[in-house]
Scaffold this active site. Sequence first.
Site, PDB file in Angstrom:
ATOM      1  CG  ASP A   5      -2.227   0.811   0.987  1.00  0.00           C
ATOM      2  OD1 ASP A   5      -2.322   1.493   0.193  1.00  0.00           O
ATOM      3  OD2 ASP A   5      -2.893   0.496   1.955  1.00  0.00           O
ATOM      4  CG  ASP A  20      -9.281   2.863  -0.339  1.00  0.00           C
ATOM      5  OD1 ASP A  20      -8.741   1.451  -0.676  1.00  0.00           O
ATOM      6  OD2 ASP A  20      -8.587   3.557   0.287  1.00  0.00           O
TER       7      ASP A  20
HETATM    8  C1  DGJ Z   1      -5.759   1.916   1.980  1.00  0.00           C
HETATM    9  C2  DGJ Z   1      -6.050   0.736   1.395  1.00  0.00           C
HETATM   10  O1  DGJ Z   1      -6.684   1.008  -0.097  1.00  0.00           O
HETATM   11  C3  DGJ Z   1      -7.194  -0.206   1.944  1.00  0.00           C
HETATM   12  O2  DGJ Z   1      -7.657  -1.164   1.324  1.00  0.00           O
HETATM   13  C4  DGJ Z   1      -6.430  -0.494   3.392  1.00  0.00           C
HETATM   14  O3  DGJ Z   1      -5.669  -1.260   2.911  1.00  0.00           O
HETATM   15  C5  DGJ Z   1      -6.093   0.571   4.278  1.00  0.00           C
HETATM   16  N1  DGJ Z   1      -5.150   1.444   3.048  1.00  0.00           N
HETATM   17  C6  DGJ Z   1      -5.301   0.314   5.342  1.00  0.00           C
HETATM   18  O4  DGJ Z   1      -4.756   1.320   5.900  1.00  0.00           O
END
Ligand code: DGJ
Length: 736
Positions: free
Chosen positions: A478, A548
């Site tokens: 991430d 997201d």
């Molecule tokens: C952003 C990601 O896109 C989410 O899926 C998740 O992993 C969060 N970060 C966790 O902090």
Amino acid sequence: MSIEYSKASQYFHLKTPSSSYVIAIKKGRYVEHVLWGSRIEEWSGNNDNLAIDRAFAPNPVEGERTFSLDTLSQECAFPGHGDFRVSTIEILMPDGTLVMEPLYAGHRIYAGKPKLEGLPATWTCDDDEADTLEIDLTDRLYGITITLSYTVWKDRDVIARSTRIANNGIKEVSIRKAMSACVDFADSDYRLLQLSGAHCRERGAITRDLFPGNQGIESRRGASSHQQNPFIALLRPGANETTGEVFGFSLVYSGNFSATVDVDQFNSARTMIGLNPHNFAWRLNPGTSFQTPEVVLSRSGSGLGELSRTLHRLFRDRLCRGVHQYKERPIVINSWEAIYFNFDEKKLLELADEASRLGVELFVLDDGWFGKRDSDTTSLGDWTPDRRKLPNGLRDFSQKIKAKNISFGLWVEPEMVSRNSELFRAHPDWPLQVPGRDFSFGRDQLVLDLSRQEVRDYLFDSLSEVFTEAEPDYVKWDMNRHMTEVYSSRLPSGGQQEVSHRYILGLYELLERLNTAFPNILFESCSGGGGRYDPGMLYYMPQTWASDNIDSLNRAHIQFGTSIVYPASTMSCHVSAAPNHQTGRITSLKSRGEIAMAGTFGYELDVTKIDDADKESIKRQIAKYREIRKTVLWGDLYRLQDPVDLETNAESPFAAWMHVSSDGKSAVVTAVRLQAWPNQAPLMLRLSGLDAQGYYFSTLDGMRYRGDELMSFGMKILFQVETEESVQFELKRVAR
Ligand code: DGJ
């Protein structure tokens, strides 16, 4: 050979299966862009630009008023000798000017495709697949050589271009702009397609007319970004999914980029893509060279759908790598939206237990397992398990998960550091920061300076320890903020405009090391969802978390825009809870599942808290996905109904697409009702990609149809008014 060279007429003819790209050497000096269009077998070499003495068009050859660089279509444009349009390359010369005159100095044609040192790029398996042309242009005054590189695939409508700048002189120069490719289209009768949006609203397809002047998109965020994707296309008026001429430019890069179209006084459209010149400069010492990222040029004479399929096949077959390239991707349960930071080992094991009972294949422990991370304010950089949550450590936990007959995956965010972390306390100088200035925070975190070797070494060592200990089958990588205070303490002030690019080169180096050390891990890239969904990342990680935003109706839009460039095998899609956590909307579990089945599939909700009926539905969904997985991941995508009209940008009440298996024996069709109205007209869905003479059994109505009927008349799709946002059915090829 897919590249022909005429010595007599001084031109190169690059041939892909359905396109021709012609370059001429004009006056033995200038590299002219002649043509990019439908395939022709022969170029006469006679079809010259009309020579006219045009007012205010300077001429580099004294007395020859009918020749000007300002009106010449070029493959690479430089400032200072009369081309007043936007330049492709700008170099601050030892004399303090940007004036340069790189002239044709020779070329090479050879079989195969060279690697781009330190950069992701498309590749060939053997030299028979493609040929490469390299054209050198040299500025004799300062010994700068620009090499334009073109790789032409024999069986793909693709040309990969990049540019190398070498300093063979004796003085340092500074590169101020280095675009990867320039194409001077002879007219500007196109619409510009871009994929724009925001966090949770990535890759919305938008088109607009071209107007005189410079226009385009860019990212200055240190990442390719949610806001703009490093892709543009030019569409002839009237081009749609199935008809019309479309030209695509896809940059294989993950950082700041710019893509521009400069429409000049005579309506030519100079189109470029490459590193963003904003806050970019590169010191080029004598004896060194600079390589730009690669851009994939693709052309379709039969609409955007064909262009997408060309890109999908290329990225699937010749960009993604490693043992997972063609492996069926596992069905996931991800802990994030299921339980966020709120877990202990017992809760995780319950979640994994239930998921395993439902048929899920991979359990992903997302954020919150390390340091003291009970919220997003702390611990990034401290990659050791939180013993309060995992009392016996990562290995023990991973083994407990695997004992449930389910693989184990782990989330990391290595490029970041929390101010409240052991790492920051030990190395407060490791994040990007300008001496004497305050930090800007994003999600309470700072960006580590990946241009520094010791930072990359720390990350390699600490991640290696984690991966060796936990033996994950999958890692989600991430990256949750953009870059500010872009300054590296390892570089002098004159090198600070190199930092953004050096960061990306450092990231690529780290990913290459990890790929090599842990070849069996399936990596998924993520940046707050799809904030770094680009071909550069796909070279190291064959799938990306698309957004997201997991609201299924929003996802239909996001997945549509994504599918214009990126294949289904790269697009990670989950089923979330209802009401949805981003929009508050309630949609049926059925439609959440059917829409998420357009890519690599999984769940992101607390399956221990759903009722038995939903559990049974999930079991059926998983069985269904297993049945269609190969078709979706490795088949061909046909967009049947775009959620947004490509010509008018008007929203449609419906979206629909279908995946056809690579052997043509089955297809899966998904239709989505984006807007619900009482007494809504049915969706008339004309199918695509079938064998006109073949027969198909439809699971929608249990009837048998011939392919031509399905593609001509189509099928009438009716949505049950209150309950259905989507309809999905399969077609199976049957004997007559
Ligand atoms: C952003 C990601 O896109 C989410 O899926 C998740 O992993 C969060 N970060 C966790 O902090």
